[in-house]
Design a protein around this motif. Structure first.
Motif, PDB file in Angstrom:
ATOM      1  N   GLY A   1      65.827 143.434  -3.362  1.00 34.82           N
ATOM      2  CA  GLY A   1      64.760 142.616  -3.925  1.00 34.82           C
ATOM      3  C   GLY A   1      65.130 141.172  -4.199  1.00 34.82           C
ATOM      4  N   GLN A   2      66.363 140.794  -3.899  1.00 33.98           N
ATOM      5  CA  GLN A   2      66.788 139.412  -4.101  1.00 33.98           C
ATOM      6  C   GLN A   2      66.135 138.523  -3.043  1.00 33.98           C
ATOM      7  OE1 GLN A   2      70.982 138.750  -3.492  1.00 33.98           O
ATOM      8  NE2 GLN A   2      70.935 136.750  -4.480  1.00 33.98           N
ATOM      9  N   THR A   3      65.634 137.355  -3.457  1.00 34.09           N
ATOM     10  CA  THR A   3      65.042 136.403  -2.532  1.00 34.09           C
ATOM     11  C   THR A   3      66.055 135.314  -2.221  1.00 34.09           C
ATOM     12  OG1 THR A   3      62.814 136.796  -3.387  1.00 34.09           O
ATOM     13  CG2 THR A   3      63.163 134.757  -2.165  1.00 34.09           C
ATOM     14  N   LEU A   4      66.305 135.112  -0.932  1.00 36.95           N
ATOM     15  CA  LEU A   4      67.209 134.069  -0.463  1.00 36.95           C
ATOM     16  C   LEU A   4      66.385 133.080   0.346  1.00 36.95           C
ATOM     17  CD1 LEU A   4      70.056 136.427   0.745  1.00 36.95           C
ATOM     18  CD2 LEU A   4      69.971 135.149  -1.398  1.00 36.95           C
ATOM     19  N   ILE A   5      66.661 131.785   0.162  1.00 37.04           N
ATOM     20  CA  ILE A   5      65.869 130.737   0.804  1.00 37.04           C
ATOM     21  C   ILE A   5      66.796 129.758   1.504  1.00 37.04           C
ATOM     22  CG2 ILE A   5      64.202 128.861   0.388  1.00 37.04           C
ATOM     23  CD1 ILE A   5      63.365 130.395  -2.164  1.00 37.04           C
ATOM     24  N   GLY A   6      66.334 129.227   2.626  1.00 35.37           N
ATOM     25  CA  GLY A   6      67.054 128.166   3.321  1.00 35.37           C
ATOM     26  C   GLY A   6      68.351 128.646   3.935  1.00 35.37           C
ATOM     27  N   LEU A   7      69.411 127.882   3.719  1.00 34.81           N
ATOM     28  CA  LEU A   7      70.711 128.224   4.306  1.00 34.81           C
ATOM     29  C   LEU A   7      71.199 129.584   3.817  1.00 34.81           C
ATOM     30  CD1 LEU A   7      73.006 127.374   6.192  1.00 34.81           C
ATOM     31  CD2 LEU A   7      74.095 126.304   4.213  1.00 34.81           C
ATOM     32  N   ASP A   8      70.961 129.903   2.552  1.00 38.08           N
ATOM     33  CA  ASP A   8      71.371 131.220   2.038  1.00 38.08           C
ATOM     34  C   ASP A   8      70.691 132.346   2.822  1.00 38.08           C
ATOM     35  OD1 ASP A   8      73.092 130.211   0.052  1.00 38.08           O
ATOM     36  OD2 ASP A   8      71.421 129.946  -1.333  1.00 38.08           O
ATOM     37  N   ALA A   9      69.416 132.153   3.168  1.00 36.82           N
ATOM     38  CA  ALA A   9      68.696 133.142   3.968  1.00 36.82           C
ATOM     39  C   ALA A   9      69.303 133.249   5.361  1.00 36.82           C
ATOM     40  CB  ALA A   9      67.217 132.771   4.055  1.00 36.82           C
ATOM     41  N   ASN A  10      69.653 132.100   5.952  1.00 38.09           N
ATOM     42  CA  ASN A  10      70.287 132.108   7.271  1.00 38.09           C
ATOM     43  C   ASN A  10      71.626 132.841   7.236  1.00 38.09           C
ATOM     44  OD1 ASN A  10      69.063 130.399   9.625  1.00 38.09           O
ATOM     45  ND2 ASN A  10      68.508 129.359   7.742  1.00 38.09           N
ATOM     46  N   ILE A  11      72.433 132.538   6.244  1.00 36.41           N
ATOM     47  CA  ILE A  11      73.749 133.179   6.134  1.00 36.41           C
ATOM     48  C   ILE A  11      73.597 134.698   6.021  1.00 36.41           C
ATOM     49  CG2 ILE A  11      75.766 133.440   4.617  1.00 36.41           C
ATOM     50  CD1 ILE A  11      75.546 130.364   4.120  1.00 36.41           C
ATOM     51  N   TYR A  12      72.667 135.137   5.200  1.00 33.87           N
ATOM     52  CA  TYR A  12      72.425 136.576   5.049  1.00 33.87           C
ATOM     53  C   TYR A  12      71.970 137.177   6.383  1.00 33.87           C
ATOM     54  CZ  TYR A  12      70.761 140.957   3.073  1.00 33.87           C
ATOM     55  OH  TYR A  12      70.582 142.277   2.791  1.00 33.87           O
ATOM     56  N   MET A  13      71.066 136.471   7.050  1.00 30.28           N
ATOM     57  CA  MET A  13      70.546 136.945   8.325  1.00 30.28           C
ATOM     58  C   MET A  13      71.675 137.043   9.358  1.00 30.28           C
ATOM     59  SD  MET A  13      67.372 135.254  10.422  1.00 30.28           S
ATOM     60  CE  MET A  13      68.249 133.741  10.833  1.00 30.28           C
ATOM     61  N   TRP A  14      72.532 136.024   9.410  1.00 37.63           N
ATOM     62  CA  TRP A  14      73.646 136.048  10.368  1.00 37.63           C
ATOM     63  C   TRP A  14      74.615 137.187  10.049  1.00 37.63           C
ATOM     64  CZ3 TRP A  14      74.262 130.172   9.347  1.00 37.63           C
ATOM     65  CH2 TRP A  14      73.302 129.465  10.082  1.00 37.63           C
ATOM     66  N   ARG A  15      74.911 137.400   8.774  1.00 38.78           N
ATOM     67  CA  ARG A  15      75.834 138.482   8.391  1.00 38.78           C
ATOM     68  C   ARG A  15      75.301 139.847   8.801  1.00 38.78           C
ATOM     69  NH1 ARG A  15      77.249 135.939   2.732  1.00 38.78           N
ATOM     70  NH2 ARG A  15      79.150 134.854   3.324  1.00 38.78           N
ATOM     71  N   ASN A  16      73.986 139.988   8.814  1.00 41.86           N
ATOM     72  CA  ASN A  16      73.376 141.282   9.115  1.00 41.86           C
ATOM     73  C   ASN A  16      72.930 141.409  10.565  1.00 41.86           C
ATOM     74  OD1 ASN A  16      72.946 143.046   6.529  1.00 41.86           O
ATOM     75  ND2 ASN A  16      72.762 140.904   5.922  1.00 41.86           N
ATOM     76  N   SER A  17      73.373 140.486  11.403  1.00 38.19           N
ATOM     77  CA  SER A  17      72.964 140.558  12.806  1.00 38.19           C
ATOM     78  C   SER A  17      74.121 140.299  13.760  1.00 38.19           C
ATOM     79  CB  SER A  17      71.840 139.559  13.073  1.00 38.19           C
ATOM     80  OG  SER A  17      72.294 138.242  12.854  1.00 38.19           O
ATOM     81  N   GLY A  18      75.327 140.515  13.305  1.00 38.01           N
ATOM     82  CA  GLY A  18      76.473 140.380  14.184  1.00 38.01           C
ATOM     83  C   GLY A  18      77.007 138.968  14.349  1.00 38.01           C
ATOM     84  N   ALA A  19      76.528 138.024  13.576  1.00 39.17           N
ATOM     85  CA  ALA A  19      77.016 136.644  13.666  1.00 39.17           C
ATOM     86  C   ALA A  19      77.840 136.313  12.419  1.00 39.17           C
ATOM     87  CB  ALA A  19      75.849 135.679  13.832  1.00 39.17           C
ATOM     88  N   ALA A  20      78.757 137.212  12.088  1.00 38.40           N
ATOM     89  CA  ALA A  20      79.550 137.061  10.863  1.00 38.40           C
ATOM     90  C   ALA A  20      80.401 135.790  10.872  1.00 38.40           C
ATOM     91  CB  ALA A  20      80.432 138.281  10.658  1.00 38.40           C
ATOM     92  N   ARG A  21      80.880 135.391  12.034  1.00 35.99           N
ATOM     93  CA  ARG A  21      81.692 134.162  12.095  1.00 35.99           C
ATOM     94  C   ARG A  21      80.865 132.935  11.738  1.00 35.99           C
ATOM     95  NH1 ARG A  21      85.483 134.810  17.459  1.00 35.99           N
ATOM     96  NH2 ARG A  21      86.643 136.609  16.692  1.00 35.99           N
ATOM     97  N   LEU A  22      79.650 132.885  12.232  1.00 32.61           N
ATOM     98  CA  LEU A  22      78.757 131.771  11.906  1.00 32.61           C
ATOM     99  C   LEU A  22      78.459 131.769  10.407  1.00 32.61           C
ATOM    100  CD1 LEU A  22      77.143 129.462  13.213  1.00 32.61           C
ATOM    101  CD2 LEU A  22      75.262 131.072  13.520  1.00 32.61           C
TER     102      LEU A  22
END
Length: 118
Positions: A61-82
């Protein structure tokens, strides 16, 4: 076995760059749900806010916005290095400022002033 999404990504489906990234992520194995803020009527925030910057609502239920949202999205889609790169203490504050300015510019270019699009 169906896996519960690790989060829901709300993105601007009328933004060519946003669409390109989301399309690429959809082809990867990830546990995120992607929702175009233009095509859904039940949204967690007013549409214009979701269009201004990328939003992720995590499974908890945590809301992430902007770069934080991107970082979370990358971590959960195989782009952990990014995600790791943009999380570095030296990079994160600079990247956050750049992302915020770019998002404001992108929104104004597509929709006019920040609160004109409702």
């Amino acid at each position: 076995m169906n896996q519960q999404p690790s989060g829901t990504v709300y993105y601007d489906g009328q933004c060519p760059l946003c669409n390109k990234e989301i399309t690429q992520l959809k082809t990867k194995t990830c546990s995120l749900q992607f929702i175009d803020a233009h095509t859904h009527t039940e949204l967690p925030k007013p549409r214009h806010l979701l269009l201004q910057q990328l939003h992720v609502i995590t499974r908890t239920g945590q809301t992430l916005i902007g770069l934080d949202a991107n970082i979370y999205m990358w971590r959960n889609s195989g782009a952990a290095r990014l995600a790791a790169f943009f999380s570095l203490p030296v990079i994160y504050p600079i990247a956050t400022r750049i992302y915020t300015r770019w998002a404001k510019y992108r929104y104004q270019k597509l929709y006019g002033k920040m609160n004109d699009y409702q």
